[in-house]
Design a protein around this motif. Structure first.
Motif, short mmCIF file in Angstrom:
data_model
loop_
_atom_site.label_atom_id
_atom_site.label_comp_id
_atom_site.label_asym_id
_atom_site.label_seq_id
_atom_site.Cartn_x
_atom_site.Cartn_y
_atom_site.Cartn_z
N PRO A 6 6.96 6.52 19.75
CA PRO A 6 7.59 5.96 18.77
C PRO A 6 6.30 5.22 17.10
CG PRO A 6 7.52 5.04 20.17
CD PRO A 6 6.88 5.68 21.00
N CYS A 7 6.85 5.60 15.99
CA CYS A 7 6.32 4.81 14.90
C CYS A 7 7.16 4.72 13.58
CB CYS A 7 5.14 5.95 14.58
SG CYS A 7 4.10 5.94 12.92
N ASN A 8 6.17 3.40 13.90
CA ASN A 8 7.45 2.64 12.58
C ASN A 8 7.09 3.03 11.03
OD1 ASN A 8 9.08 0.59 14.42
ND2 ASN A 8 6.73 -0.39 14.16
N LYS A 9 6.23 3.70 11.17
CA LYS A 9 5.49 3.94 9.87
C LYS A 9 6.02 5.39 9.90
CE LYS A 9 1.02 3.63 8.22
NZ LYS A 9 1.22 3.45 7.33
N ARG A 10 6.20 7.05 10.86
CA ARG A 10 7.09 7.73 10.66
C ARG A 10 8.81 7.34 11.05
NH1 ARG A 10 7.40 9.92 14.78
NH2 ARG A 10 5.52 9.23 15.45
N ARG A 11 8.89 6.48 11.80
CA ARG A 11 10.13 6.51 11.85
C ARG A 11 10.78 5.14 12.09
NH1 ARG A 11 10.73 9.21 16.16
NH2 ARG A 11 11.50 7.56 17.85
N GLN A 22 3.78 -3.96 13.38
CA GLN A 22 4.88 -3.04 13.23
C GLN A 22 3.65 -1.69 13.20
OE1 GLN A 22 8.24 -3.37 13.42
NE2 GLN A 22 7.84 -5.14 13.44
N CYS A 23 2.42 -1.93 12.29
CA CYS A 23 1.55 -0.80 12.57
C CYS A 23 0.53 -1.47 12.54
CB CYS A 23 1.78 -0.36 10.94
SG CYS A 23 0.80 1.13 10.38
N ILE A 24 -0.95 -0.57 13.09
CA ILE A 24 -2.42 -0.27 13.15
C ILE A 24 -3.21 0.07 12.45
CG2 ILE A 24 -2.06 -2.51 14.41
CD1 ILE A 24 -2.83 -0.51 16.77
N ALA A 25 -2.29 1.22 12.26
CA ALA A 25 -2.79 2.79 11.26
C ALA A 25 -4.13 2.40 10.15
CB ALA A 25 -1.68 3.06 11.09
N THR A 26 -5.41 3.35 10.10
CA THR A 26 -5.97 2.88 9.13
C THR A 26 -5.43 3.79 8.06
OG1 THR A 26 -7.80 5.10 10.64
CG2 THR A 26 -7.89 1.94 10.86
N HIS A 27 -6.49 3.27 7.17
CA HIS A 27 -6.45 4.46 5.87
C HIS A 27 -7.29 5.77 6.20
CE1 HIS A 27 -6.36 6.36 1.83
NE2 HIS A 27 -5.14 5.81 1.61
N PRO A 28 -7.60 7.27 5.81
CA PRO A 28 -8.51 7.90 6.24
C PRO A 28 -9.01 7.91 5.65
CG PRO A 28 -6.72 9.21 5.88
CD PRO A 28 -6.56 7.38 6.03
N SER A 29 -9.62 7.43 4.10
CA SER A 29 -10.05 8.18 2.33
C SER A 29 -11.65 7.38 2.70
CB SER A 29 -9.14 7.45 1.82
OG SER A 29 -10.23 7.96 0.33
N ASP A 30 -12.49 8.40 3.07
CA ASP A 30 -14.09 8.21 2.00
C ASP A 30 -14.04 7.17 0.91
OD1 ASP A 30 -15.73 8.84 4.89
OD2 ASP A 30 -14.53 10.03 4.75
N MET A 31 -13.42 8.97 -0.20
CA MET A 31 -13.83 8.36 -2.02
C MET A 31 -12.75 6.57 -1.80
SD MET A 31 -11.26 10.70 -4.38
CE MET A 31 -10.05 9.44 -4.08
N ALA A 32 -11.31 6.52 -1.16
CA ALA A 32 -11.09 5.09 -1.86
C ALA A 32 -12.24 4.30 -1.49
CB ALA A 32 -9.60 5.67 -0.98
N VAL A 33 -12.89 3.98 -0.11
CA VAL A 33 -13.09 3.24 -0.07
C VAL A 33 -15.00 2.47 -1.41
CG1 VAL A 33 -15.10 1.94 1.53
CG2 VAL A 33 -13.93 3.16 2.45
N ALA A 34 -15.11 4.05 -1.55
CA ALA A 34 -16.34 4.27 -2.52
C ALA A 34 -15.92 2.92 -3.95
CB ALA A 34 -16.95 5.07 -2.94
N MET A 35 -15.02 3.68 -4.05
CA MET A 35 -13.67 3.49 -5.14
C MET A 35 -13.12 1.93 -5.63
SD MET A 35 -11.55 6.54 -6.37
CE MET A 35 -12.55 8.50 -7.65
N ARG A 36 -12.73 1.56 -4.60
CA ARG A 36 -13.05 0.03 -4.54
C ARG A 36 -14.02 -0.72 -4.50
NH1 ARG A 36 -12.09 -4.20 -4.99
NH2 ARG A 36 -10.38 -5.45 -3.66
N ALA A 37 -15.30 -0.88 -4.20
CA ALA A 37 -17.29 -0.96 -4.15
C ALA A 37 -17.07 -0.68 -5.58
CB ALA A 37 -18.06 0.17 -3.15
N LEU A 38 -16.37 0.19 -6.82
CA LEU A 38 -16.30 0.13 -7.66
C LEU A 38 -15.35 -0.35 -9.02
CD1 LEU A 38 -17.99 4.13 -7.45
CD2 LEU A 38 -19.06 2.06 -7.79
N ASP A 39 -14.47 -1.24 -8.16
CA ASP A 39 -13.32 -1.88 -8.67
C ASP A 39 -12.67 -0.78 -10.00
OD1 ASP A 39 -13.22 -3.60 -8.18
OD2 ASP A 39 -15.22 -4.62 -9.15
#
Length: 321
Positions: free
Chosen positions: A127-132, A155-172
């Motif tokens: 079971p996965c609420n994100k998928r179904r 409902q969900c404890i999944a993480t976002h996997p991107s490294d790039m997005a983390v740096a872009m968040r720091a850079l606004d």
């Protein structure tokens, strides 16, 4: 893999209109989508190939920043002289992700929109609420070592996997898009990804068919740029915890800080209180502020102290530089 139709539009407007059809998906590098299609987690009826769109440039902006086209490959972005010089945290984050072969194919927009690597999302027998939606979250009581401790829901404890997005968040960073109706939008990266709440299957604030055309970064931020990633092996592994830090210091005194975390939440995680605490009180207070409200689910309890130690290591690295 199930049968699908395919087209290569010549313009952004055509691509957005085509992808606005029911059960259509954009495809560029395909480094995530094709895997999901093979496992029948994603079963699009129609693929819209955007590789021929003129969205592969990195250009200067009038305010001193840069505009990164949605189709710029991760390897090219990491190697760009301006990115290496002025946005070092982004270059380092990109090089910490995936492998050289994947970075040669993966795109800026695709990296932002990649889906979670939760093992239960990938296992169609579970079971996965994100998928179904409505099926439940097997990770809550299951193997959740790599999963989130912040921003979660029942409902969900999944993480976002991107490294790039983390740096872009720091850079606004700001995300530029076009809707199927032709409307252009600018979305702060803080508002792009959604927390799961009761609808974990809705992962972003994009509307159906809305296409990312570029990501803009403001003028370079003063300070030392550090990206520190803790993972199970030295390469080709997703973050257990990562910290993107841009720190301006005067001797041993931190004057300003930008801190974003990966591996901890369903989206790149940034806490203004942690940045202020680092300046006023030091790294211990910053760690407490960043992890305030964190909740472990058994196997991932270790992430909470690990995140605090990783932050301390990133700050120490920035201060030594």
């Amino acid at each position: 893999m199930k049968a699908f139709t395919y087209e290569r539009p010549a313009t952004v407007a055509e691509a957005a209109k085509a992808a606005g059809q029911p059960n259509a998906r954009f495809i560029a590098g395909g480094t995530n989508l094709l895997d999901l299609m093979k496992l029948q987690i994603e079963t699009p009826a129609h693929l819209v190939d955007v590789n021929r769109l003129a969205l592969d440039r990195i250009e200067a902006t009038s305010d001193g920043g840069i505009r990164v086209g949605a189709m710029v490959r991760n390897a090219d972005l990491a190697a760009d002289e301006r990115v290496r010089r002025d946005y070092g945290v982004l270059s380092r984050a990109l090089l910490a992700g995936a492998s050289g072969q994947l970075r040669n194919k993966a795109t800026t927009a695709g990296n932002l929109l990649q889906r979670t690597r939760c093992p239960y999302f990938y296992d169609t027998a579970m079971p996965c609420n994100k998928r179904r939606p409505g099926s439940g979250c097997a990770a809550l009581q299951g193997f959740n070592r790599i999963l989130a401790v912040l921003g979660t829901s029942d409902q969900c404890i999944a993480t976002h996997p991107s490294d790039m997005a983390v740096a872009m968040r720091a850079l606004d960073a700001t995300i530029e898009t076009v809707t199927p109706e032709g409307t252009e939008r600018k979305i702060p990266i803080a508002d792009l990804h959604r927390l799961p709440g009761d609808t974990p299957q809705i992962e972003t604030t994009l509307t159906p068919g809305e296409i990312i055309t570029a990501v803009t970064l403001p003028a370079p931020v003063r300070g030392r740029h550090v990206y520190r990633k803790v993972r199970d092996r030295a390469s080709y592994a997703f973050a257990l915890v990562s910290v993107a830090a841009v720190i301006e210091a005067d001797g041993s005194k931190v004057r300003s800080a930008r801190l974003a975390f990966g591996g901890l939440a369903p989206k790149p995680w940034r806490v203004a209180d942690a940045e202020e605490a680092l300046v006023r009180e030091g790294v211990g207070a910053a760690g407490e502020a960043a992890l305030r409200g964190a909740r472990g689910y058994g196997a991932n309890d270790f992430k909470i102290p690990l995140a605090k130690r990783t932050l301390a290591a990133a700050v120490a690295e920035a201060m030594r530089a």
